[in-house]
Design a protein around this motif. Structure first.
Motif, PDB file in Angstrom:
ATOM      1  N   ILE A  13       0.874  -1.177   0.000  1.00  0.00           N
ATOM      2  CA  ILE A  13       0.000   0.000   0.000  1.00  0.00           C
ATOM      3  C   ILE A  13       0.908   1.223   0.000  1.00  0.00           C
ATOM      4  CG2 ILE A  13      -1.656   1.304   1.404  1.00  0.00           C
ATOM      5  CD1 ILE A  13      -2.966  -1.403   2.064  1.00  0.00           C
ATOM      6  N   VAL A  14       1.885   1.226   0.902  1.00  0.00           N
ATOM      7  CA  VAL A  14       2.987   2.201   0.826  1.00  0.00           C
ATOM      8  C   VAL A  14       4.271   1.460   1.195  1.00  0.00           C
ATOM      9  CG1 VAL A  14       3.988   4.314   1.802  1.00  0.00           C
ATOM     10  CG2 VAL A  14       1.524   4.198   1.395  1.00  0.00           C
ATOM     11  N   SER A  15       5.357   1.814   0.534  1.00  0.00           N
ATOM     12  CA  SER A  15       6.656   1.241   0.887  1.00  0.00           C
ATOM     13  C   SER A  15       7.667   2.365   1.047  1.00  0.00           C
ATOM     14  CB  SER A  15       7.130   0.276  -0.198  1.00  0.00           C
ATOM     15  OG  SER A  15       7.462   0.984  -1.373  1.00  0.00           O
ATOM     16  N   ALA A  16       8.688   2.085   1.846  1.00  0.00           N
ATOM     17  CA  ALA A  16       9.789   3.039   1.998  1.00  0.00           C
ATOM     18  C   ALA A  16      11.098   2.318   1.732  1.00  0.00           C
ATOM     19  CB  ALA A  16       9.797   3.630   3.405  1.00  0.00           C
ATOM     20  N   ALA A  17      11.895   2.875   0.830  1.00  0.00           N
ATOM     21  CA  ALA A  17      13.224   2.342   0.541  1.00  0.00           C
ATOM     22  C   ALA A  17      14.234   3.398   0.957  1.00  0.00           C
ATOM     23  CB  ALA A  17      13.363   2.035  -0.944  1.00  0.00           C
ATOM     24  N   ARG A  60      -2.513   6.637   3.479  1.00  0.00           N
ATOM     25  CA  ARG A  60      -1.199   6.549   2.834  1.00  0.00           C
ATOM     26  C   ARG A  60      -0.269   7.649   3.348  1.00  0.00           C
ATOM     27  NH1 ARG A  60      -4.238   4.345  -1.548  1.00  0.00           N
ATOM     28  NH2 ARG A  60      -3.181   2.485  -2.363  1.00  0.00           N
ATOM     29  N   GLN A  61      -0.827   8.842   3.551  1.00  0.00           N
ATOM     30  CA  GLN A  61       0.005   9.951   4.033  1.00  0.00           C
ATOM     31  C   GLN A  61       0.508   9.671   5.451  1.00  0.00           C
ATOM     32  OE1 GLN A  61      -3.071  12.655   3.034  1.00  0.00           O
ATOM     33  NE2 GLN A  61      -2.029  13.447   1.206  1.00  0.00           N
ATOM     34  N   GLN A  62      -0.330   9.042   6.253  1.00  0.00           N
ATOM     35  CA  GLN A  62       0.106   8.645   7.594  1.00  0.00           C
ATOM     36  C   GLN A  62       1.256   7.638   7.484  1.00  0.00           C
ATOM     37  OE1 GLN A  62      -0.383   9.454  10.689  1.00  0.00           O
ATOM     38  NE2 GLN A  62       0.469   7.647  11.740  1.00  0.00           N
ATOM     39  N   LEU A  63       1.081   6.634   6.603  1.00  0.00           N
ATOM     40  CA  LEU A  63       2.145   5.636   6.406  1.00  0.00           C
ATOM     41  C   LEU A  63       3.428   6.300   5.909  1.00  0.00           C
ATOM     42  CD1 LEU A  63       0.187   2.676   4.741  1.00  0.00           C
ATOM     43  CD2 LEU A  63       1.234   2.680   7.013  1.00  0.00           C
ATOM     44  N   ASP A  65      -7.798   4.893  -3.018  1.00  0.00           N
ATOM     45  CA  ASP A  65      -8.428   3.792  -3.760  1.00  0.00           C
ATOM     46  C   ASP A  65      -9.038   2.770  -2.810  1.00  0.00           C
ATOM     47  OD1 ASP A  65      -6.357   2.281  -2.799  1.00  0.00           O
ATOM     48  OD2 ASP A  65      -5.299   2.114  -4.712  1.00  0.00           O
ATOM     49  N   ILE A  66      -9.432   1.651  -3.373  1.00  0.00           N
ATOM     50  CA  ILE A  66     -10.120   0.618  -2.593  1.00  0.00           C
ATOM     51  C   ILE A  66      -9.263   0.101  -1.444  1.00  0.00           C
ATOM     52  CG2 ILE A  66      -9.348  -1.202  -4.196  1.00  0.00           C
ATOM     53  CD1 ILE A  66     -11.985  -2.606  -3.767  1.00  0.00           C
ATOM     54  N   HIS A  67      -7.921   0.167  -1.609  1.00  0.00           N
ATOM     55  CA  HIS A  67      -7.031  -0.387  -0.590  1.00  0.00           C
ATOM     56  C   HIS A  67      -6.865   0.542   0.610  1.00  0.00           C
ATOM     57  CE1 HIS A  67      -6.183  -3.549  -3.379  1.00  0.00           C
ATOM     58  NE2 HIS A  67      -5.794  -2.678  -4.294  1.00  0.00           N
ATOM     59  N   ALA A  68      -6.839   1.837   0.336  1.00  0.00           N
ATOM     60  CA  ALA A  68      -6.652   2.790   1.432  1.00  0.00           C
ATOM     61  C   ALA A  68      -6.967   4.205   0.962  1.00  0.00           C
ATOM     62  CB  ALA A  68      -5.208   2.742   1.930  1.00  0.00           C
ATOM     63  N   PRO A  69      -7.554   5.022   1.876  1.00  0.00           N
ATOM     64  CA  PRO A  69      -7.755   6.432   1.519  1.00  0.00           C
ATOM     65  C   PRO A  69      -6.414   7.167   1.509  1.00  0.00           C
ATOM     66  CG  PRO A  69      -8.523   6.014   3.758  1.00  0.00           C
ATOM     67  CD  PRO A  69      -8.108   4.688   3.187  1.00  0.00           C
ATOM     68  N   ALA A  70      -6.392   8.336   0.865  1.00  0.00           N
ATOM     69  CA  ALA A  70      -5.143   9.104   0.745  1.00  0.00           C
ATOM     70  C   ALA A  70      -4.558   9.423   2.119  1.00  0.00           C
ATOM     71  CB  ALA A  70      -5.412  10.381  -0.044  1.00  0.00           C
ATOM     72  N   SER A  71      -5.425   9.786   3.066  1.00  0.00           N
ATOM     73  CA  SER A  71      -4.924  10.185   4.385  1.00  0.00           C
ATOM     74  C   SER A  71      -4.199   9.031   5.075  1.00  0.00           C
ATOM     75  CB  SER A  71      -6.080  10.670   5.258  1.00  0.00           C
ATOM     76  OG  SER A  71      -7.032   9.636   5.423  1.00  0.00           O
ATOM     77  N   ILE A  90      11.320  15.218  11.217  1.00  0.00           N
ATOM     78  CA  ILE A  90      11.731  15.350   9.817  1.00  0.00           C
ATOM     79  C   ILE A  90      10.719  14.668   8.889  1.00  0.00           C
ATOM     80  CG2 ILE A  90      13.495  14.644   8.131  1.00  0.00           C
ATOM     81  CD1 ILE A  90      15.589  15.027  10.359  1.00  0.00           C
ATOM     82  N   CYS A  91      10.272  13.493   9.285  1.00  0.00           N
ATOM     83  CA  CYS A  91       9.394  12.716   8.396  1.00  0.00           C
ATOM     84  C   CYS A  91       7.960  13.248   8.383  1.00  0.00           C
ATOM     85  CB  CYS A  91       9.410  11.236   8.786  1.00  0.00           C
ATOM     86  SG  CYS A  91      11.014  10.464   8.507  1.00  0.00           S
ATOM     87  N   GLU A  92       7.620  14.084   9.356  1.00  0.00           N
ATOM     88  CA  GLU A  92       6.266  14.629   9.402  1.00  0.00           C
ATOM     89  C   GLU A  92       5.926  15.392   8.114  1.00  0.00           C
ATOM     90  OE1 GLU A  92       3.838  13.962  11.402  1.00  0.00           O
ATOM     91  OE2 GLU A  92       2.475  15.388  10.432  1.00  0.00           O
ATOM     92  N   SER A  93       6.945  15.995   7.493  1.00  0.00           N
ATOM     93  CA  SER A  93       6.693  16.778   6.270  1.00  0.00           C
ATOM     94  C   SER A  93       6.160  15.897   5.138  1.00  0.00           C
ATOM     95  CB  SER A  93       7.979  17.470   5.822  1.00  0.00           C
ATOM     96  OG  SER A  93       8.928  16.512   5.411  1.00  0.00           O
ATOM     97  N   LEU A  94       6.371  14.586   5.247  1.00  0.00           N
ATOM     98  CA  LEU A  94       5.931  13.690   4.169  1.00  0.00           C
ATOM     99  C   LEU A  94       4.414  13.557   4.118  1.00  0.00           C
ATOM    100  CD1 LEU A  94       8.745  11.039   4.644  1.00  0.00           C
ATOM    101  CD2 LEU A  94       8.496  12.611   2.730  1.00  0.00           C
ATOM    102  N   ARG A  95       3.763  13.987   5.182  1.00  0.00           N
ATOM    103  CA  ARG A  95       2.290  13.924   5.205  1.00  0.00           C
ATOM    104  C   ARG A  95       1.682  14.816   4.120  1.00  0.00           C
ATOM    105  NH1 ARG A  95      -0.591  11.942   9.440  1.00  0.00           N
ATOM    106  NH2 ARG A  95       1.109  12.259  10.892  1.00  0.00           N
TER     107      ARG A  95
END
Lengths: 166, 291
Positions: free
Chosen positions: B194-198, B266-269, B258-264, B246-251
């Motif tokens: 749904i969201v990934s971080a590399a 994903r932004q939390q993730l 979409d069906i898997h998750a709302p935008a908010s 620092i990572c808070e700005s990514l929100r």
């Protein structure tokens, strides 16, 4: 349109020369043309894993390959796992003894998947087995007895290969 | 459910493949088939021609070169998973690839197929963005290199001309002992994230971050390099409270709904996963090289 091709494949040790329409999937070819209906088709789009076969020893979803792509390759289906008609493979025995199947629809795909897994990793952890079969859906067992059967099969296979090797 | 009718071609060379691409209308390249075959079975795509790359010579290899790892487009994901060269030089890719589909799909699925299919949440697409990969493309007018950052042009659309195919991908390697982590949130193992971080980091002798690469997958049509966060990390030490800030700005990043998750969601993730990945990456830093 009915483009066709001649292909030569080895399935469970038997050589076949067949003419196939190019759009036929390997799964349909095995089932309809060769009559090997042990390979099951659940979803036909690569999600359920029921149609898993070994292609040159590697597990693959036969619904996601064209039969023409198998030309020149070697395939093992669930029908080819047992050493002969009267003897089950230790993996199959472990499934029977541990109640590793209920309706049996997913079993052909799970057995072929595990055959590869146990060949490459003869002593897997429970987690490794669970990840190994994560591409196979079973709607009956809740996977519990499948995992137990797989671990039991690993033990049996280690025992038998140990015994045969001096 | 059966594929629609098509003509089938199985060229043996890249030149023949380019020739077919240039002369045939409505042709589709078939790599590992783990996305195209379902699309054919469900008749989402109706090509007149299928050009199968599986018998083309010279597209499957893993070549470590000076500071880079070059991987042929038709290299199976499974071969990448078990490659010592990948584990040694691009451990981030080795970690991510274990989360690509399942054993059965990795046995067939290819690196090039995944990059050209360009699913927004695909792990390998994120890894190519994180490592600043370059893709090599062959077409009628010869070969050219494209920075991976410029490769996705729209949703599931790579920057390829109709007569072009991807032949290889070059991944610049980070120095031995760097920090790396791939963290994703998916409902089940093997699902698209749904969201990934590399994340990749290098630290100086005092433990301050000297270089950082932070990539989010699954947020939009293509992976997002968090340039602002990468800059903000320079000179910082890995410390959870500071990373949170620092990572808070990514929100603020755009995210699909979409069906898997709302935008908010994903932004939390997007604020959580990079932080976790950075902590994991820091723990893996080994100046003498990994064991």
């Amino acid at each position: 349109m009915s483009d066709t091709r001649q292909i030569a494949v080895t399935v469970n040790g038997m050589r076949y020369q067949e003419i196939v329409p190019v759009r036929v999937t390997l799964a349909d070819f095995l089932r309809h043309q060769l009559g090997l209906t042990g390979t099951h088709l659940g979803c036909e789009h690569g999600v359920c894993g029921a149609c898993t076969i070994l292609l040159d020893g590697r597990s693959a979803r036969s619904c996601l390959m064209l039969a023409v792509q198998a030309d020149g390759h070697e395939i093992l289906t669930v029908e080819g796992i047992a050493p002969n008609a009267d003897t089950l493979h230790p993996l199959q025995e472990a499934f029977r003894d541990n109640h590793g199947l209920q309706c049996g629809f997913c079993t052909p795909g799970i057995l072929t998947t595990l055959l590869e897994l146990l060949r490459d990793n003869p002593d897997p952890t429970e987690e490794e087995v669970r990840i190994g079969i994560s591409g196979n859906l079973c709607r009956c067992t809740g996977y519990q007895n499948i995992v137990i059967a797989a671990l039991d099969a690993a033990k049996r296979l280690r025992g038998s290969s140990g015994a045969s090797q001096p | 459910m059966k594929p629609p009718p098509f003509s089938y071609h199985d060229p043996r060379t890249v030149a023949d493949t380019v020739g077919l691409l240039a002369s045939l209308d409505n042709a589709k390249l078939l790599a590992g088939g783990q996305s195209l075959m379902p699309m054919l079975n469900m008749r989402y795509v109706l090509p007149d021609h299928i050009i199968d790359l599986n018998r083309v010579d010279g597209l499957s290899y893993i070549k470590p070169r000076d500071g880079v790892l070059e991987i042929g487009a038709m290299t199976r994901q499974r071969d990448i998973e078990f490659s010592d060269a990948v584990a040694e030089r691009c451990p981030l890719m080795a970690e991510a690839i274990r989360q690509v589909g399942h054993r059965q799909t990795r046995n067939r699925g290819t690196l090039g197929g995944s990059l050209c299919h360009l699913d927004p949440a695909a792990e390998l697409v994120s890894i190519a963005a994180a490592l600043d990969a370059k893709v090599t493309v062959a077409g009628k007018s010869g070969t050219r290199e494209i920075d991976f950052a410029a490769f996705p042009v729209a949703y599931m659309t790579p920057a390829l001309e109709l007569d072009e195919l991807l032949t290889a991908v070059t991944f610049p390697c980070w120095p031995r002992g760097h920090g790396y982590a791939f963290v994703e949130f998916a409902r089940r193992h093997g699902d698209f994230a749904i969201v990934s971080a590399a994340v990749l980091i290098e630290e100086d002798k005092s433990g301050k971050i000297a270089r950082a690469s932070v990539t989010l997958g699954g947020m939009g049509p293509a992976p997002v390099r968090a340039a602002e966060v990468e800059r903000a990390l320079i000179g910082e030490t890995i410390e959870e409270k500071r990373l949170r800030e620092i990572c808070e700005s990514l929100r603020k990043l755009d995210a699909i709904d979409d069906i898997h998750a709302p935008a908010s969601y994903r932004q939390q993730l997007a604020t959580v996963l990079p932080r976790r990945a950075l902590i994991k990456a820091h723990e893996r830093i080994a100046p003498e090289g990994w064991p």
